[in-house]
Scaffold this motif. Sequence first.
Motif, mmCIF file in Angstrom:
data_model
loop_
_atom_site.group_PDB
_atom_site.id
_atom_site.type_symbol
_atom_site.label_atom_id
_atom_site.label_comp_id
_atom_site.label_asym_id
_atom_site.label_seq_id
_atom_site.Cartn_x
_atom_site.Cartn_y
_atom_site.Cartn_z
ATOM 1 N N ASN A 108 29.739 53.115 27.169
ATOM 2 C CA ASN A 108 30.147 54.336 26.476
ATOM 3 C C ASN A 108 31.121 55.172 27.299
ATOM 4 O O ASN A 108 31.017 56.395 27.360
ATOM 5 N N GLY A 109 32.099 54.490 27.925
ATOM 6 C CA GLY A 109 33.165 55.197 28.628
ATOM 7 C C GLY A 109 32.825 55.698 30.012
ATOM 8 O O GLY A 109 33.604 56.444 30.597
ATOM 9 N N SER A 112 31.421 45.144 24.578
ATOM 10 C CA SER A 112 32.754 45.333 24.004
ATOM 11 C C SER A 112 32.931 46.784 23.552
ATOM 12 O O SER A 112 32.006 47.400 23.028
ATOM 13 N N GLY A 113 34.133 47.317 23.799
ATOM 14 C CA GLY A 113 34.437 48.674 23.363
ATOM 15 C C GLY A 113 33.940 49.772 24.264
ATOM 16 O O GLY A 113 34.007 50.947 23.892
ATOM 17 N N CYS A 114 33.497 49.422 25.475
ATOM 18 C CA CYS A 114 32.927 50.449 26.365
ATOM 19 C C CYS A 114 33.962 51.071 27.286
ATOM 20 O O CYS A 114 33.646 51.984 28.047
ATOM 21 N N GLY A 115 35.228 50.585 27.252
ATOM 22 C CA GLY A 115 36.283 51.195 28.062
ATOM 23 C C GLY A 115 36.743 50.375 29.246
ATOM 24 O O GLY A 115 37.599 50.835 30.005
ATOM 25 N N LYS A 116 36.238 49.160 29.406
ATOM 26 C CA LYS A 116 36.568 48.349 30.587
ATOM 27 C C LYS A 116 38.069 48.063 30.678
ATOM 28 O O LYS A 116 38.699 48.332 31.708
ATOM 29 N N SER A 117 38.626 47.502 29.617
ATOM 30 C CA SER A 117 40.043 47.135 29.646
ATOM 31 C C SER A 117 40.945 48.363 29.695
ATOM 32 O O SER A 117 41.981 48.355 30.364
ATOM 33 N N GLY A 147 43.251 59.996 20.175
ATOM 34 C CA GLY A 147 42.906 60.990 19.167
ATOM 35 C C GLY A 147 41.545 61.578 19.465
ATOM 36 O O GLY A 147 41.275 62.052 20.568
ATOM 37 N N ALA A 148 40.647 61.509 18.490
ATOM 38 C CA ALA A 148 39.301 62.068 18.677
ATOM 39 C C ALA A 148 38.358 61.099 19.383
ATOM 40 O O ALA A 148 37.247 61.476 19.753
ATOM 41 N N LEU A 149 38.810 59.866 19.596
ATOM 42 C CA LEU A 149 37.948 58.854 20.218
ATOM 43 C C LEU A 149 38.068 58.916 21.732
ATOM 44 O O LEU A 149 39.125 58.647 22.297
ATOM 45 N N GLN A 150 36.979 59.268 22.398
ATOM 46 C CA GLN A 150 36.940 59.295 23.855
ATOM 47 C C GLN A 150 36.577 57.908 24.373
ATOM 48 O O GLN A 150 35.462 57.428 24.167
ATOM 49 N N VAL A 151 37.523 57.292 25.071
ATOM 50 C CA VAL A 151 37.304 55.932 25.571
ATOM 51 C C VAL A 151 36.802 55.945 27.010
ATOM 52 O O VAL A 151 35.900 55.186 27.372
ATOM 53 N N LEU A 152 37.378 56.804 27.840
ATOM 54 C CA LEU A 152 36.889 57.020 29.204
ATOM 55 C C LEU A 152 36.449 58.466 29.313
ATOM 56 O O LEU A 152 37.184 59.379 28.949
ATOM 57 N N ARG A 153 35.237 58.676 29.842
ATOM 58 C CA ARG A 153 34.652 60.015 29.808
ATOM 59 C C ARG A 153 34.270 60.525 31.197
ATOM 60 O O ARG A 153 33.290 61.235 31.361
ATOM 61 N N GLY A 154 35.109 60.171 32.198
ATOM 62 C CA GLY A 154 34.858 60.662 33.542
ATOM 63 C C GLY A 154 34.503 59.540 34.500
ATOM 64 O O GLY A 154 33.418 59.524 35.094
#
Length: 251
Positions: free
Chosen positions: A223-224, A45-50, A21-28
């Motif tokens: 942060n992704g 935690s929550g930075c996009g690793k998994s 949705g509006a949540l960007q998990v991976l940003r490039g």
Amino acid sequence: MISTTAAEPVLQCSDLHKSYGALQVLRGVSTTVHEGDVVSIIGPSGCGKSTFLRCLNRLESFEQGQLQVMGRFVPGGAMHWRQLRRLRISVGMVFQQFNLFPHLTVLENLVLAPRQVLQLPLPVCEQRARVHLEQVGLSERADTYPGQLSGGQKQRVAIARSLCMEPAVMLFDEPTSALDPELVGEVLQVMRLLAESGMTMLVVTHEMRFAREVSNRVLFFNNGLIEEQGDPAEVFAQPKSERLRTFLARQ
């Protein structure tokens, strides 16, 4: 551990983006993994690793970027089941949870995928399974049911199960996070031996000692994005990012 200087790329990704949705998990996210690399992926935690790991074998789709595995481009959107099967034969994955079938013995768990997916004869599957059970130190547990095993033993069985498909690269998504502290070491030892054998591995982990001693590269996610990466000795001794310094200070 195999030097990566002359090795061929096993996996390449460029500008990978993934949103819920509006949540960007991976940003490039962009990186290249060569044959024999052992890459530890660390970060809060929550930075996009998994999510990144799950995109690599298309358990998750991605909206933007390019992914190439074993020389083949992997689309971010819809894939035919034959494409997915070919990809996942090449890219094995070990999860936080063991996901063993409780009604099957250890041996039956291990032969299932080679028998059904690779269409190998049962004797070949069983021989392969016994080889990999010995590799993870559980050859005597072939006829045991998962409910009779400790958490560390279950995770070692899960590793052997992935090895039975003879993948080109193994993904580990925090494989020790569901274990009691005294069981972590036995799983990490198996992973050390795999690394020493030349297995290409990407490991999402909070085990900083493993990342420092076994990996030849570390990726720090924040942060992704991959905020910092490099040789473990340099990343741990002289982190350039303030966020990485803070993260390491809390470990």
